[in-house]
Design a protein around this motif. Structure first.
Motif, short mmCIF file in Angstrom:
data_model
loop_
_atom_site.label_atom_id
_atom_site.label_comp_id
_atom_site.label_asym_id
_atom_site.label_seq_id
_atom_site.Cartn_x
_atom_site.Cartn_y
_atom_site.Cartn_z
N CYS A 1 9.75 -7.40 -2.81
CA CYS A 1 8.97 -7.13 -1.60
C CYS A 1 7.79 -6.21 -1.91
N MET A 2 8.01 -5.19 -2.72
CA MET A 2 6.93 -4.29 -3.09
C MET A 2 5.82 -5.02 -3.84
N LEU A 3 6.21 -6.00 -4.66
CA LEU A 3 5.21 -6.77 -5.41
C LEU A 3 4.56 -7.84 -4.56
N GLY A 4 5.06 -8.05 -3.34
CA GLY A 4 4.46 -9.02 -2.43
C GLY A 4 4.80 -10.46 -2.73
N VAL A 5 5.89 -10.70 -3.47
CA VAL A 5 6.24 -12.07 -3.87
C VAL A 5 7.66 -12.44 -3.43
N ALA A 6 8.25 -11.68 -2.56
CA ALA A 6 9.63 -11.96 -2.15
C ALA A 6 9.69 -13.24 -1.33
N GLU A 7 10.68 -14.05 -1.64
CA GLU A 7 10.93 -15.24 -0.84
C GLU A 7 11.62 -14.84 0.46
N GLU A 8 11.70 -15.79 1.37
CA GLU A 8 12.36 -15.49 2.63
C GLU A 8 13.82 -15.11 2.38
N ALA A 9 14.29 -14.14 3.14
CA ALA A 9 15.65 -13.65 2.93
C ALA A 9 16.69 -14.74 3.16
N SER A 10 16.39 -15.69 4.03
CA SER A 10 17.35 -16.76 4.31
C SER A 10 17.60 -17.63 3.09
N LEU B 1 8.04 -5.84 6.70
CA LEU B 1 7.46 -4.50 6.65
C LEU B 1 6.52 -4.34 5.46
N LEU B 2 6.94 -4.80 4.27
CA LEU B 2 6.11 -4.63 3.09
C LEU B 2 5.00 -5.67 3.00
N MET B 3 5.03 -6.67 3.84
CA MET B 3 3.87 -7.55 4.00
C MET B 3 2.98 -7.06 5.14
N TYR B 4 3.36 -5.92 5.73
CA TYR B 4 2.62 -5.24 6.79
C TYR B 4 2.53 -6.08 8.06
N ASN B 5 3.55 -6.93 8.26
CA ASN B 5 3.73 -7.58 9.56
C ASN B 5 4.65 -6.67 10.38
N CYS B 6 4.11 -5.53 10.77
CA CYS B 6 4.97 -4.46 11.29
C CYS B 6 5.59 -4.81 12.64
N GLU C 1 0.10 -1.43 -7.64
CA GLU C 1 -1.19 -2.07 -7.37
C GLU C 1 -1.33 -2.53 -5.91
N ARG C 2 -0.23 -2.54 -5.15
CA ARG C 2 -0.30 -2.92 -3.74
C ARG C 2 -0.33 -1.69 -2.82
N HIS C 3 -0.61 -0.53 -3.41
CA HIS C 3 -0.71 0.69 -2.62
C HIS C 3 -2.10 0.70 -1.96
N TYR C 4 -2.19 0.10 -0.79
CA TYR C 4 -3.50 -0.15 -0.20
C TYR C 4 -4.23 1.14 0.17
N ASN C 5 -3.49 2.23 0.39
CA ASN C 5 -4.15 3.50 0.71
C ASN C 5 -5.09 3.93 -0.40
N ALA C 6 -4.71 3.65 -1.66
CA ALA C 6 -5.57 4.02 -2.79
C ALA C 6 -6.82 3.15 -2.81
N TRP C 7 -6.70 1.86 -2.53
CA TRP C 7 -7.89 1.00 -2.45
C TRP C 7 -8.82 1.49 -1.34
N HIS C 8 -8.23 1.87 -0.21
CA HIS C 8 -9.04 2.38 0.89
C HIS C 8 -9.72 3.69 0.49
N GLY C 9 -8.99 4.57 -0.21
CA GLY C 9 -9.60 5.83 -0.66
C GLY C 9 -10.77 5.60 -1.58
N LEU C 10 -10.65 4.65 -2.51
CA LEU C 10 -11.78 4.33 -3.39
C LEU C 10 -12.96 3.80 -2.60
N GLY C 11 -12.69 2.97 -1.61
CA GLY C 11 -13.78 2.47 -0.77
C GLY C 11 -14.50 3.58 -0.03
N MET C 12 -13.73 4.57 0.45
CA MET C 12 -14.36 5.68 1.16
C MET C 12 -15.23 6.53 0.23
#
Length: 691
Positions: free
Chosen positions: A142-151, A374-379, A530-541
């Motif tokens: 899930c952290m790597l963004g490649v998790a299959e559906e839990a079912s 949650l980790l795909m940010y579909n909160c 590498e999926r820590h989007y806060n760091a990408w946002h910080g670099l953009g700022m």
């Protein structure tokens, strides 16, 4: 002699008496120097947090279990190259990774730490094929963004795999109950130890040759199903309303904050008649047990059979209970009753085992669906899925912390605060999510509560990075960025792979306008995750402040690929587009940001700025008048309205809004600019030139 020493070492390991276990195991290895006994000594050192000792003891050994323990020591010492070489199969290992599921998990971690994402994903998926109950492997996917559906992960294939594991060992279930049923005084410690060890020991997937009594002891532990997965819950009925968050769950003064409903019995206990009969039978067999123990001690240098070892453990446990004064009474013991209840399913036959497996997989499917969203940010989808959990599962610490994180990602800080507060009150010893909780309090400007939380976390565990992140946020809220940096660096020293601490360091450097150091911190965070989007946002700022608008757009877009629903990142991406003379795209992006989160006023404010830049003053004024009603206490909104009315030559309205802006305590720079505009209102031509 060997058997006695092995049993003493295992007993001390179960009771967390690691120094005594090391002492006895050194005597064992001196008298009987075998690779199996060296493995036992390495386990003692690992338990005592002396990975370097285990490293030197196991270096060069070839048995799969030795290689696995050596690799575990290397990972703890950050010797990743040696760990990888130890885990990978040799020429004689027929392509199997040492350690089974746990070994594949370690390889997945090594590949993730070294940037080999594809290989990491393969090994995490292999872990779930070998052991479907290895939840942390699914978390990593899930952290790597490649998790299959839990079912699909916890579906029919997983059911068949677990059935093969348990139904193929039904004959050993009753034997394991004999070993475990007498450890009343140590049961809590033993369960905790097994949960900690089985995170790495492959959960019975390894094939270790049982050529000594030590291996037999290990076999009874690694094959044990003491994962202590949360109690299975009945399937949720769609027509029944989901459980609501228990925000008002407060304990009265002087009472313990653990409600009884969190720990209900999952199965009916045995009747007193059956329990009494069983205990009477045990007491009647104590005489013959002593004879068996005497006979087994004379054969300590020979290979011990499984049945004799189980009988020996049974007798020793019985003697310990007698000498410690733990007599068996008619009233029974609550821990013993709970253990009997938990083991009833194994004694009832294969049908109850299959039913229990189905219940566990149903629970994991639901939790997996929640965590993946949650980790795909579909909160919002994640929150909806969490509400399907039973009340007792919903009010566990892990679930509450995940719910709090979901509200945090939605920038609903008040709800996040209430959920994290509930989790902290119910489980004050747990630090999961407390770093995010401290950031929630930071955004809410709760300086006193944040300081109290930081001190409380430090009193619980001074070696946890979450505790120091909370303290760093406290200093940051007080604008003491230098002190905050020192604190965040301490958190990094405790855990180099704690990505959030690197990001918080970057925020502090950016606040001090030390953009080079800030960029370095953000990139370290991305090296960890590498999926820590806060760091990408910080670099953009950083690039936005340096007026490198194309670089800023690139990094904002990278962040949006990970979290496409963040209205804040959309907003700043729109600003970068506007500064790049792409105003139409900027307005479209800002509209999307406003739709994504209607509670966020930033997209509307910056849309008005873009319209002012395009000379569309009336449209900008209309947008701000609507925003003013939503956020009446924002000085920047009134200041921008004053500038717009100056351009529209509505000087009375301009003075009115400038005055309100000054009353709302703007920043020092804004206050100077607003006062200059008000002073120049007597000369409109000069004012227009100034603006």
């Amino acid at each position: 002699m060997e058997t006695i020493l092995v049993n003493g070492v295992e007993k001390n390991l179960n009771q967390f008496m690691f120094k005594n276990a090391i002492f006895l195991c050194e005597r064992l290895c001196a008298e009987f120097p075998s690779e199996v006994n060296m493995q036992l000594l390495a386990r003692c050192y690992l338990g005592n947090n002396q990975a370097y000792c285990a490293y030197y003891i196991l270096k060069g050994l070839k048995a799969p279990q030795s290689r696995y323990l050596f690799a575990l020591s290397c990972v703890k010492l950050d010797h990743l190259v040696e760990a990888e070489a130890a885990l990978l199969p040799g020429e004689d290992d027929v392509g199997e990774v040492a350690g089974g599921a746990a070994g594949n998990y370690l390889l997945g971690l090594i590949y993730r730490y070294t940037g080999r994402r594809h290989s990491s994903v393969e090994h995490f998926r292999m872990v779930l094929l070998l052991d479907p109950l290895f939840w942390e492997a699914y978390e990593e996917l899930c952290m790597l963004g490649v998790a299959e559906e839990a079912s699909s992960v916890f579906g029919e294939v997983a059911l068949q795999r677990i059935q093969e594991t348990y139904l193929g060992q039904t004959s050993s279930f009753s034997q394991r109950t004999i070993v475990n049923e007498f450890s009343d005084s140590d049961k809590t410690l033993k369960d905790s130890k097994l949960r900690h060890n089985e995170h790495f020991l492959g959960n019975g997937q390894q094939s270790v040759t049982l050529d000594s009594s030590k291996q037999l002891e290990n076999s009874s532990q690694t094959n044990n199903s003491d994962w202590n997965t949360p109690s299975p819950v009945p399937p949720q009925v769609p027509d029944v309303a989901p459980p609501q968050l228990r925000k008002n769950l407060r304990a009265p003064a002087g009472e313990k904050m653990v409600p009884e409903r969190l720990y209900p019995e999952t199965r009916p206990r045995r009747s007193a008649r059956i329990a009494a009969r069983r205990k009477i039978n045990m007491s009647q067999s104590s005489g013959s047990d002593a004879d068996c123990l005497h006979a087994s001690s004379s054969e300590s240098n020979s290979a011990t059979s499984l049945s004799s070892m189980i009988e020996k453990c049974r007798i020793e446990s019985s003697k310990e209970a007698t000498t410690s004064g733990q007599t068996i009474s008619g009233t029974g013991n609550s821990v013993d009753d709970e253990e009997n209840s938990r083991l009833t399913g194994f004694e009832s036959g294969p049908s109850s085992i299959i039913f229990g497996i189905s219940e566990v997989l149903n629970l994991l499917r639901l939790l997996g669906e929640c965590h993946r969203h949650l980790l795909m940010y579909n909160c919002e989808d994640a929150l909806f899925a969490y509400e399907k959990l039973s009340e007792k599962q919903y009010n566990t610490q892990w679930v509450l912390s995940q719910v709090g994180k979901a509200y945090f990602q939605l920038q609903d800080y008040f709800k996040a605060d209430s959920v994290f507060l509930l989790a902290h009150q119910m489980y004050p010893y747990a630090l999961e999510g407390m770093d995010i909780y401290s950031t929630v309090l930071y955004h809410l400007k709760e300086e006193m509560r944040l300081g109290y939380l930081a001190q409380e976390l430090l009193s619980i565990d001074r070696l946890a990075p979450e505790s120091w992140c909370a303290l760093g946020n406290c200093y940051s809220l007080q604008k003491d960025h230098e002190a905050a940096l020192k604190i965040f660096h301490r958190a990094i020293r405790l855990n180099q792979r704690f990505a959030y601490a690197h990001t918080l360091c970057g925020h502090e450097f950016a606040a001090l306008e030390e953009y080079g150091d800030a960029e370095r911190c953000y990139r370290k965070a991305l090296d960890v995750d590498e999926r820590h989007y806060n760091a990408w946002h910080g670099l953009g700022m950083i690039y936005l402040r340096q007026e490198k608008f194309e670089f800023a757009q690139h990094h904002f877009q990278r962040a949006l690929r990970i979290n496409p629903r963040s209205s804040v990142i959309m907003c700043y991406n729109g600003i970068a587009l506007h500064e790049s003379k792409r105003s139409d795209e900027a307005l479209e992006t800002l509209d999307q940001a406003s739709i994504s989160d209607s509670r966020n006023p930033l997209p509307i404010y910056y849309k008005a700025n873009v319209l002012v830049g395009l000379g569309k003053y009336e449209e900008a004024a209309k947008v701000l008048e609507e925003l003013k009603d939503c956020v009446p206490h924002e000085s920047s909104v009134h200041g921008l309205l004053g500038k717009i009315y100056v351009h529209m030559k509505l000087y009375d309205k301009a003075v009115f809004h400038f005055g309100i802006a000054l009353d709302l305590n703007p920043s020092a720079i804004d206050a100077v600019h607003i006062k200059a505009c008000m002073e120049r209102l007597i000369a409109p031509e000069e004012l227009e030139d100034y603006i």
